[in-house]
Design a protein around this motif. Structure first.
Motif, PDB file in Angstrom:
ATOM      1  N   PRO A   1      18.350 139.308  57.207  1.00 42.80           N
ATOM      2  CA  PRO A   1      18.404 139.091  58.657  1.00 42.80           C
ATOM      3  C   PRO A   1      18.424 137.603  59.003  1.00 42.80           C
ATOM      4  O   PRO A   1      17.513 137.093  59.660  1.00 42.80           O
ATOM      5  CB  PRO A   1      17.116 139.772  59.154  1.00 42.80           C
ATOM      6  CG  PRO A   1      16.183 139.680  58.004  1.00 42.80           C
ATOM      7  CD  PRO A   1      17.022 139.717  56.752  1.00 42.80           C
ATOM      8  N   SER A   2      19.432 136.900  58.544  1.00 45.91           N
ATOM      9  CA  SER A   2      19.547 135.472  58.830  1.00 45.91           C
ATOM     10  C   SER A   2      21.005 135.088  58.631  1.00 45.91           C
ATOM     11  O   SER A   2      21.795 135.884  58.140  1.00 45.91           O
ATOM     12  CB  SER A   2      18.667 134.662  57.873  1.00 45.91           C
ATOM     13  OG  SER A   2      19.170 134.807  56.555  1.00 45.91           O
ATOM     14  N   LEU A   3      21.336 133.862  59.007  1.00 49.10           N
ATOM     15  CA  LEU A   3      22.721 133.418  58.827  1.00 49.10           C
ATOM     16  C   LEU A   3      22.794 132.278  57.812  1.00 49.10           C
ATOM     17  O   LEU A   3      23.617 131.383  57.907  1.00 49.10           O
ATOM     18  CB  LEU A   3      23.317 132.993  60.174  1.00 49.10           C
ATOM     19  CG  LEU A   3      23.529 134.139  61.174  1.00 49.10           C
ATOM     20  CD1 LEU A   3      23.933 133.604  62.548  1.00 49.10           C
ATOM     21  CD2 LEU A   3      24.579 135.114  60.667  1.00 49.10           C
ATOM     22  N   GLY A   4      21.909 132.300  56.833  1.00 44.82           N
ATOM     23  CA  GLY A   4      21.864 131.237  55.821  1.00 44.82           C
ATOM     24  C   GLY A   4      22.920 131.418  54.741  1.00 44.82           C
ATOM     25  O   GLY A   4      23.881 132.174  54.887  1.00 44.82           O
ATOM     26  N   LEU A   5      22.684 130.715  53.623  1.00 49.07           N
ATOM     27  CA  LEU A   5      23.678 130.695  52.543  1.00 49.07           C
ATOM     28  C   LEU A   5      23.904 132.063  51.885  1.00 49.07           C
ATOM     29  O   LEU A   5      24.995 132.336  51.384  1.00 49.07           O
ATOM     30  CB  LEU A   5      23.252 129.689  51.477  1.00 49.07           C
ATOM     31  CG  LEU A   5      23.848 128.287  51.585  1.00 49.07           C
ATOM     32  CD1 LEU A   5      23.263 127.370  50.507  1.00 49.07           C
ATOM     33  CD2 LEU A   5      25.385 128.330  51.469  1.00 49.07           C
ATOM     34  N   LEU A   6      22.886 132.912  51.903  1.00 53.49           N
ATOM     35  CA  LEU A   6      23.094 134.246  51.326  1.00 53.49           C
ATOM     36  C   LEU A   6      24.091 135.027  52.165  1.00 53.49           C
ATOM     37  O   LEU A   6      25.031 135.635  51.642  1.00 53.49           O
ATOM     38  CB  LEU A   6      21.759 135.009  51.227  1.00 53.49           C
ATOM     39  CG  LEU A   6      20.778 134.498  50.163  1.00 53.49           C
ATOM     40  CD1 LEU A   6      19.443 135.233  50.262  1.00 53.49           C
ATOM     41  CD2 LEU A   6      21.363 134.669  48.756  1.00 53.49           C
ATOM     42  N   THR A   7      23.907 134.982  53.490  1.00 55.22           N
ATOM     43  CA  THR A   7      24.854 135.682  54.366  1.00 55.22           C
ATOM     44  C   THR A   7      26.235 135.039  54.291  1.00 55.22           C
ATOM     45  O   THR A   7      27.257 135.734  54.293  1.00 55.22           O
ATOM     46  CB  THR A   7      24.320 135.720  55.811  1.00 55.22           C
ATOM     47  OG1 THR A   7      23.091 136.452  55.817  1.00 55.22           O
ATOM     48  CG2 THR A   7      25.299 136.392  56.753  1.00 55.22           C
ATOM     49  N   VAL A   8      26.286 133.724  54.182  1.00 55.29           N
ATOM     50  CA  VAL A   8      27.588 133.049  54.048  1.00 55.29           C
ATOM     51  C   VAL A   8      28.271 133.506  52.758  1.00 55.29           C
ATOM     52  O   VAL A   8      29.473 133.787  52.741  1.00 55.29           O
ATOM     53  CB  VAL A   8      27.423 131.514  54.092  1.00 55.29           C
ATOM     54  CG1 VAL A   8      28.724 130.823  53.695  1.00 55.29           C
ATOM     55  CG2 VAL A   8      26.993 131.078  55.484  1.00 55.29           C
ATOM     56  N   ASN A   9      27.508 133.629  51.662  1.00 56.21           N
ATOM     57  CA  ASN A   9      28.077 134.161  50.417  1.00 56.21           C
ATOM     58  C   ASN A   9      28.641 135.566  50.631  1.00 56.21           C
ATOM     59  O   ASN A   9      29.719 135.894  50.125  1.00 56.21           O
ATOM     60  CB  ASN A   9      27.002 134.210  49.318  1.00 56.21           C
ATOM     61  CG  ASN A   9      27.130 133.058  48.339  1.00 56.21           C
ATOM     62  OD1 ASN A   9      27.875 133.147  47.368  1.00 56.21           O
ATOM     63  ND2 ASN A   9      26.429 131.966  48.628  1.00 56.21           N
ATOM     64  N   ALA A  10      27.900 136.375  51.399  1.00 56.40           N
ATOM     65  CA  ALA A  10      28.353 137.752  51.641  1.00 56.40           C
ATOM     66  C   ALA A  10      29.623 137.756  52.487  1.00 56.40           C
ATOM     67  O   ALA A  10      30.556 138.523  52.228  1.00 56.40           O
ATOM     68  CB  ALA A  10      27.258 138.548  52.325  1.00 56.40           C
ATOM     69  N   LEU A  11      29.668 136.902  53.516  1.00 60.04           N
ATOM     70  CA  LEU A  11      30.855 136.854  54.385  1.00 60.04           C
ATOM     71  C   LEU A  11      32.058 136.285  53.636  1.00 60.04           C
ATOM     72  O   LEU A  11      33.199 136.688  53.864  1.00 60.04           O
ATOM     73  CB  LEU A  11      30.567 136.027  55.639  1.00 60.04           C
ATOM     74  CG  LEU A  11      29.564 136.644  56.627  1.00 60.04           C
ATOM     75  CD1 LEU A  11      29.237 135.647  57.740  1.00 60.04           C
ATOM     76  CD2 LEU A  11      30.100 137.941  57.228  1.00 60.04           C
ATOM     77  N   ALA A  12      31.787 135.357  52.737  1.00 58.65           N
ATOM     78  CA  ALA A  12      32.889 134.773  51.964  1.00 58.65           C
ATOM     79  C   ALA A  12      33.433 135.777  50.944  1.00 58.65           C
ATOM     80  O   ALA A  12      34.593 135.720  50.558  1.00 58.65           O
ATOM     81  CB  ALA A  12      32.423 133.508  51.247  1.00 58.65           C
ATOM     82  N   ALA A  13      32.567 136.719  50.532  1.00 57.30           N
ATOM     83  CA  ALA A  13      32.972 137.668  49.486  1.00 57.30           C
ATOM     84  C   ALA A  13      33.701 138.881  50.044  1.00 57.30           C
ATOM     85  O   ALA A  13      34.470 139.521  49.340  1.00 57.30           O
ATOM     86  CB  ALA A  13      31.746 138.136  48.707  1.00 57.30           C
TER      87      ALA A  13
END
Ligand code: ADP
Ligand code: MG
Length: 347
Positions: free
Chosen positions: A204-216
């Motif tokens: 539940p955040s927009l950090g690097l983990l979510t960015v990795n998910a959106l990039a993938a």
């Protein structure tokens, strides 16, 4: 990966009776689908379920795939990022149940748990306390996906890359790493196992983990809880999606919006649903997920509701949502909405 069609020939009675916690009395313990329904009758009514309770054997069999229904297999692997930086909106519940529903209907599905809380891993019955290989090893240690993938015991065709508590440090540990936003994308691209769908459960955040998910991912699934301020923060999420799209992943788009925890008795819920449909149009699935006690109980048994109580309203609706996603393919595109229009749009 195991033979997914094996799911269809599982033991009906085992699948349809919700297991009981140790030391508790099973409400209605006979081994049949009818008994499973009886057990619902003897437990306090789940007043928040407003959809009719499925009573027919045929329905339960359909849920379990006994009629042999198989969902449409995509022409190539679909990678779906389940994101909404609000906590508690149903990201994890949607991820595991849609994934399980698809696997029970012949598709080969991978869940990537990208939340340090590891709720998806828990719901899939994976013991997170052991020193298991996890998504941390993949992101930080550079292990391959094949090294960290595990089969989900109850659901043939479903596998998972689990998250352990190590992942809590990954947001910071990723910062100095080369291609820090693309590590999950590359790991998925390097994996040539046969998989129809990958669902990535975001924190539940927009950090690097979510960015990795959106990039993938190629596509984003946004679960929206039918409550006040439902659309709060969605503008920010769409802004992030646009940013990832322009810098890292040009083909990313919002394919799916799912309304969760819908309570049809309240006018608020239908107002929220109307509002979300007005914003997202045809990206919103026709299927609404009702608030359902069985859905919320399932994770404490290490199960999805698809195996915990497949004839319950929540399971039937997740089944319908999964079928809708599979059937409509990638034709529905919800591009072009204005992120700014979401700010302050609570009903
Ligand atoms: P998120 O991953 O977005 O934080 P979760 O999927 O963990 O959200 O859901 C938050 C809580 O709401 C959990 O306790 C979950 O069991 C419960 N929940 C989710 N969907 C439903 C539903 N349809 N009916 C009842 N409870 C639900
Ligand atoms: Mg979650």
């Amino acid at each position: 990966m195991s033979d997914v069609h094996g799911a269809a020939s599982g033991d009906v009675s085992r699948e349809t009776i919700p297991p009981q916690p140790v030391g508790s009395v099973a409400p209605g313990a006979a081994g049949s689908i009818a008994a499973s329904h009886d057990s619902r009758e003897t437990t306090p009514p789940d007043r928040s379920d407003d959809t009719p309770i499925a009573t027919e054997t045929a329905t339960a069999l359909r849920v379990l795939g006994h009629t042999g229904e198989t969902f449409h297999r995509p022409g190539r692997r679909r990678v779906v990022t389940v994101a909404n930086q609000k906590g508690g909106v149903g990201k994890t519940t949607t991820t595991v149940n849609v994934a399980a529903a698809m696997a029970l209907h012949g598709l080969r599905v991978l869940v990537v748990d990208l939340d340090p809380q590891g709720n998806a891993s828990t719901a899939l019955g994976i013991d997170r306390h052991a020193h298991i290989p996890s998504v941390y090893d993949l992101l930080i240690e550079g292990k391959s996906l094949g090294d960290v993938i595990v089969d989900v015991a109850d659901v043939p065709g479903l596998s998972c890359v689990p998250a352990t508590i190590d992942l809590a440090g990954a947001e910071i540990e990723l910062v100095p790493l080369v291609a820090r936003e693309l590590r999950l994308r590359r790991a998925l691209a390097d994996f040539h196992g046969e998989i129809d769908y990958v669902f990535i459960d975001c924190p539940p955040s927009l950090g690097l983990l979510t960015v990795n998910a959106l990039a993938a991912g190629q596509e984003v699934l946004i679960p929206i809880q039918c409550e006040y301020y439902a659309l709060e923060g969605v503008g920010q999420l769409l802004g992030n999606i646009e940013m990832v799209k322009s810098h890292l992943n040009p083909s990313l788009f919002v394919s799916t919006v799912l309304l969760t925890m819908y309570d049809g008795r309240t006018r608020l819920a239908s107002q929220v649903a109307d509002d979300v449909r007005a914003h997202f149009g045809s990206a919103v699935l026709r299927t609404l997920i009702p608030r359902s006690v069985r859905v919320s109980e399932a994770p404490s048994y290490g199960q999805t509701v698809m195996t915990y109580d497949p004839a319950s309203p929540g399971a039937l609706c997740y089944l319908d949502a999964a079928r809708e996603i599979a059937e409509r393919g990638l034709d529905v595109r919800a591009d072009g909405f204005n992120a700014a229009s979401f700010e302050g749009s609570a009903p």
